[in-house]
Scaffold this motif. Sequence first.
Motif, PDB file in Angstrom:
ATOM      1  N   ILE A 116       0.844  -1.203   0.000  1.00 13.16           N
ATOM      2  CA  ILE A 116       0.000   0.000   0.000  1.00 13.16           C
ATOM      3  C   ILE A 116       0.878   1.251   0.000  1.00 13.16           C
ATOM      4  CG2 ILE A 116      -1.721   1.318   1.320  1.00 13.16           C
ATOM      5  CD1 ILE A 116      -2.613  -1.489   2.493  1.00 13.16           C
ATOM      6  N   GLY A 117       1.961   1.183   0.777  1.00  7.68           N
ATOM      7  CA  GLY A 117       2.845   2.340   0.908  1.00  7.68           C
ATOM      8  C   GLY A 117       3.781   2.549  -0.272  1.00  7.68           C
ATOM      9  N   GLY A 118       3.828   1.587  -1.183  1.00  9.90           N
ATOM     10  CA  GLY A 118       4.693   1.740  -2.359  1.00  9.90           C
ATOM     11  C   GLY A 118       6.135   1.353  -2.080  1.00  9.90           C
ATOM     12  N   GLY A 123      -8.432   9.667  -0.209  1.00  8.11           N
ATOM     13  CA  GLY A 123      -9.141  10.937  -0.415  1.00  8.11           C
ATOM     14  C   GLY A 123      -9.504  11.147  -1.875  1.00  8.11           C
ATOM     15  N   GLY A 124      -9.851  10.060  -2.560  1.00  8.92           N
ATOM     16  CA  GLY A 124     -10.275  10.159  -3.952  1.00  8.92           C
ATOM     17  C   GLY A 124      -9.137  10.170  -4.960  1.00  8.92           C
ATOM     18  N   ARG A 125      -7.895  10.174  -4.469  1.00 10.70           N
ATOM     19  CA  ARG A 125      -6.737  10.211  -5.385  1.00 10.70           C
ATOM     20  C   ARG A 125      -6.102   8.840  -5.505  1.00 10.70           C
ATOM     21  NH1 ARG A 125      -2.457  14.635  -3.633  1.00 10.70           N
ATOM     22  NH2 ARG A 125      -1.245  13.818  -5.354  1.00 10.70           N
ATOM     23  N   ARG A 126      -5.837   8.394  -6.716  1.00 13.29           N
ATOM     24  CA  ARG A 126      -5.173   7.110  -6.908  1.00 13.29           C
ATOM     25  C   ARG A 126      -3.688   7.257  -6.599  1.00 13.29           C
ATOM     26  NH1 ARG A 126      -7.605   3.429 -10.619  1.00 13.29           N
ATOM     27  NH2 ARG A 126      -5.605   2.358 -10.690  1.00 13.29           N
ATOM     28  N   ARG A 135       3.482   8.882  -2.385  1.00 13.76           N
ATOM     29  CA  ARG A 135       2.320   8.439  -1.593  1.00 13.76           C
ATOM     30  C   ARG A 135       2.344   9.108  -0.217  1.00 13.76           C
ATOM     31  NH1 ARG A 135       1.221   2.122  -3.395  1.00 13.76           N
ATOM     32  NH2 ARG A 135       2.343   2.316  -5.352  1.00 13.76           N
ATOM     33  N   ALA A 136       3.531   9.182   0.379  1.00 15.58           N
ATOM     34  CA  ALA A 136       3.644   9.853   1.679  1.00 15.58           C
ATOM     35  C   ALA A 136       3.249  11.319   1.536  1.00 15.58           C
ATOM     36  CB  ALA A 136       5.066   9.710   2.213  1.00 15.58           C
TER      37      ALA A 136
END
Length: 230
Positions: A50-52, A63-66, A75-76
């Motif tokens: 999930i964190g990449g 929050g709606g952002r891929r 991502r952070a």
Amino acid sequence: MTSDLIIENLDVHYGGVRALTNLTVTVRAGTCTTLLGANGAGKTSALRGIGGLIRASGTVTLGGRRLDGKSAARRAGAGLGHVLEGRHVFPGLTVAENIAVARRRAPRETRRDPLELLPELRSHLDRPAGGLSGGQQQMLAIARAIAGGPRAVMLDEPTNGLSPKLVARTIEIIAELRDLGYAVLLVEQRLEVAQELGSDVVVLRHGETAHRGSGTDPALPDLLHSMYLS
Ligand SMILES: Nc1ncnc2c1ncn2[C@@H]1O[C@H](COP(=O)(O)OP(=O)(O)OP(=O)(O)O)[C@@H](O)[C@H]1O
Ligand SMILES: [Mg+2]
């Protein structure tokens, strides 16, 4: 603006070895979900995917952002806080410096002083992080995640190796994070933590989702017992 964390169909492989299969979890803003499972069940792989921090397929939306396809740093920066397994702090930097480094790229709108949440760190600000106790280092790792200005916070076994008193304090902090409106995705081996938080749970077994429900489900202890032993 909502900041739900939505994970769909996440798969993680290490070479030919499959560590996580088809994980789908929605963590609403202001709620906590706990990933439970025995050693090697795939919990850390899920958070790292999930964190990449490792390659994963599937989607991650905050929050709606891929966020999938983006680097861990991006991502952070988009608001995904991650308290890694095993308390990662810079041992040679002081507590204050550790927090300052993490705060550098915090977006203005989500900026928050982690010491409000973790006042116990105030008296240690000038100490090198490497000299802190395990419990204090865990608090600092959480403080660093908060300093980054997250919208969602993932924590990987934050109670591991802590005294009962510090386990209780860690649970209190996680509850506060949830109540402040963060989406909290917690990884734990201890069911008691999910129970005390009244958290939803997703139980992983050999990387697969074996059960999902409420942490306070009275049938859960027996179910976990049979799973962890089989
Ligand atoms: N870097 C790696 N290379 C190869 N296989 C790995 C690697 N990291 C983890 N694995 C394997 O992936 C599976 C899931 O491991 P993972 O660390 O995600 O489990 P976990 O649920 O976090 O366990 P623990 O409770 O011990 O932290 C295990 O079979 C593990 O051996
Ligand atoms: Mg792990």
